[in-house]
Design a protein around this motif. Structure first.
Motif, PDB file in Angstrom:
ATOM      1  N   GLY A  38       0.787  -1.226   0.000  1.00  0.00           N
ATOM      2  CA  GLY A  38       0.000   0.000   0.000  1.00  0.00           C
ATOM      3  C   GLY A  38       0.822   1.280   0.000  1.00  0.00           C
ATOM      4  N   TRP A  39       1.949   1.284  -0.714  1.00  0.00           N
ATOM      5  CA  TRP A  39       2.811   2.465  -0.727  1.00  0.00           C
ATOM      6  C   TRP A  39       2.345   3.502  -1.746  1.00  0.00           C
ATOM      7  N   SER A  40       2.674   4.775  -1.486  1.00  0.00           N
ATOM      8  CA  SER A  40       2.596   5.820  -2.504  1.00  0.00           C
ATOM      9  C   SER A  40       3.877   5.764  -3.335  1.00  0.00           C
ATOM     10  N   TYR A  41       3.910   6.526  -4.440  1.00  0.00           N
ATOM     11  CA  TYR A  41       5.151   6.582  -5.226  1.00  0.00           C
ATOM     12  C   TYR A  41       6.272   7.258  -4.428  1.00  0.00           C
ATOM     13  N   ALA A  42       5.895   8.234  -3.595  1.00  0.00           N
ATOM     14  CA  ALA A  42       6.910   8.901  -2.773  1.00  0.00           C
ATOM     15  C   ALA A  42       7.562   7.918  -1.804  1.00  0.00           C
ATOM     16  N   THR A  43       6.753   7.039  -1.209  1.00  0.00           N
ATOM     17  CA  THR A  43       7.306   6.035  -0.298  1.00  0.00           C
ATOM     18  C   THR A  43       8.198   5.052  -1.046  1.00  0.00           C
ATOM     19  N   ALA A  44       7.742   4.630  -2.222  1.00  0.00           N
ATOM     20  CA  ALA A  44       8.547   3.711  -3.026  1.00  0.00           C
ATOM     21  C   ALA A  44       9.869   4.358  -3.421  1.00  0.00           C
TER      22      ALA A  44
END
Length: 389
Positions: A38-44
């Motif tokens: 459930g990550w955002s692109y920023a987290t990835a």
């Protein structure tokens, strides 16, 4: 096959491990991990930012380490720690666990990659060796890791819950590479190589940051720009409806093009002693990064082939620039300085592109930003002049 060429291939596996397996293979794992966790692109992107921060720490430590240990020892120790780091990635999906693992993996990658680049520069000075080809083979060796990951991981990642097994498989591939690196570089074993300090006197010219200002600025833009593509391009390919086979073909072709880049760009690196090779290569990367903004599988494949055939030749161009303009005793300081700048760009790049990609424009807008940074780097690199003795 000449002995120096066999050794060059063994060194190239170090680049395949430290960048191909330990960093760029994450592009294949990002989509299933993002879906499952459930990550955002920023987290990835943050995971690759932390990986680059670890790389920076390792690069900063290299001058001191090279005063105390031989380059080949650091080359192999970094590979061994990278194997451990890949194993640890499989243990948990919690960010509190993965972030330190990425940091450790980045630091280990720096030891292997920087030491390998120095060993390649030294190998290129051996009688009968072709320096530009040795450097091209070394940096192009990253493609071996990319190709191995593209063949091994996509079938396993068809089910997103199996991403931990993909990290374990990467560790096995890295272990095999470590064995081959140790066996193939025995001829390079020797005493500790003293790293020349910045600005100290060596021969007719010492390393000085100001002498390489435009080259360093252009290389910083390269670090900022290319890493966005290498972090998120597979996510974009999947977003456009590609299946596992198509992803494997795309990433595999990118890796094969990287392997071929050593033969393609070696004459350019041998001929020019200023920033023109870096300028040309950055501009081509900008074009390759813009191509996915159009639709169609043929355009995507062209982008992957062009990007793969160019991106690590930019790294080779900096080592060639150092070799052309400094005496051998100053090479460690020069290579380390460019590596620090490279790492600094990679720290900001993934999170920046991730944040932009979380906006309304999505991944396409993120890649457009990366392309603009690469074109800026091309213009800056043109200002780098040859330091005449």
């Amino acid at each position: 096959m000449p002995a120096w060429l066999r050794t060059a291939f063994a060194l190239a596996l170090g680049a395949g491990l430290s960048l191909g397996l330990a960093r760029f293979a994450y592009a294949l794992l990002l989509p299933p991990m993002r879906e499952q966790l459930g990550w955002s692109y920023a987290t990835a992107g943050l995971l690759n930012t932390v990986n680059a921060a670890g790389y920076l720490l390792g690069a900063l430590a290299m001058p001191l380490l090279l005063r105390r240990h031989e380059a080949r020892t650091l080359f192999l120790v970094g590979g061994g720690v990278a194997v451990l780091g890949l194993v640890l990635h499989a243990a948990s999906g919690q960010l509190a666990w993965l972030l330190p693992c990425r940091l450790l993996l980045g630091a280990a990658s720096a030891l292997t990659f920087v030491a390998g680049g120095l060993l390649a520069a030294r190998l290129g000075s051996h009688e009968g060796a072709r320096p530009a080809l040795v450097l091209g083979l070394y940096y192009g060796g990253t493609g071996s890791g990319i190709v191995a990951a593209s063949l091994a991981l996509p079938p396993l990642l068809a089910d997103p819950v199996r991403w931990p097994w993909a990290w374990a498989l990467l560790a096995l591939l890295a272990l095999a590479a470590c064995w081959a690196m140790a066996a193939g570089t025995r001829s390079l074993a020797g005493g500790a190589l003293a790293a020349q300090g910045v600005g100290s006197k060596v021969g007719t010219r010492a390393w000085n940051w100001r002498d390489f200002g435009f080259g360093l600025a252009g290389y910083l833009c390269f670090g900022l720009g290319y890493i966005g593509y290498m972090t998120f391009i597979v996510a974009l390919v999947r977003q456009q409806g590609a299946g596992e086979a198509q992803v494997a073909v795309f990433f595999g072709l990118l890796g094969l093009a990287n392997l071929a880049s050593s033969w393609l760009w070696a004459p350019l690196l041998a001929r020019f002693r200023d920033g023109r090779p870096m300028a040309l290569l950055n501009a081509l990367l900008g074009v390759a990064t813009l191509l996915p903004l159009a639709t169609g599988s043929a355009v995507l494949l062209a982008s992957g082939l062009l990007f793969g055939g160019v991106f690590l030749s930019v790294v080779a161009s900096t080592t060639a620039l150092v070799r052309h303009n400094l005496p051998p005793a100053a090479w460690p300081a020069g290579i380390a300085a460019f590596t620090v700048v490279f790492a600094a760009g990679q720290i900001a790049g993934p999170t920046l592109v991730g944040l932009v990609s979380d906006g309304a424009g999505g991944l396409r807008q993120g890649l457009a930003v990366s392309a603009a940074i690469l074109f800026t780097g091309s213009l800056l690199a043109l200002g780098q002049r040859h330091l005449r003795p």
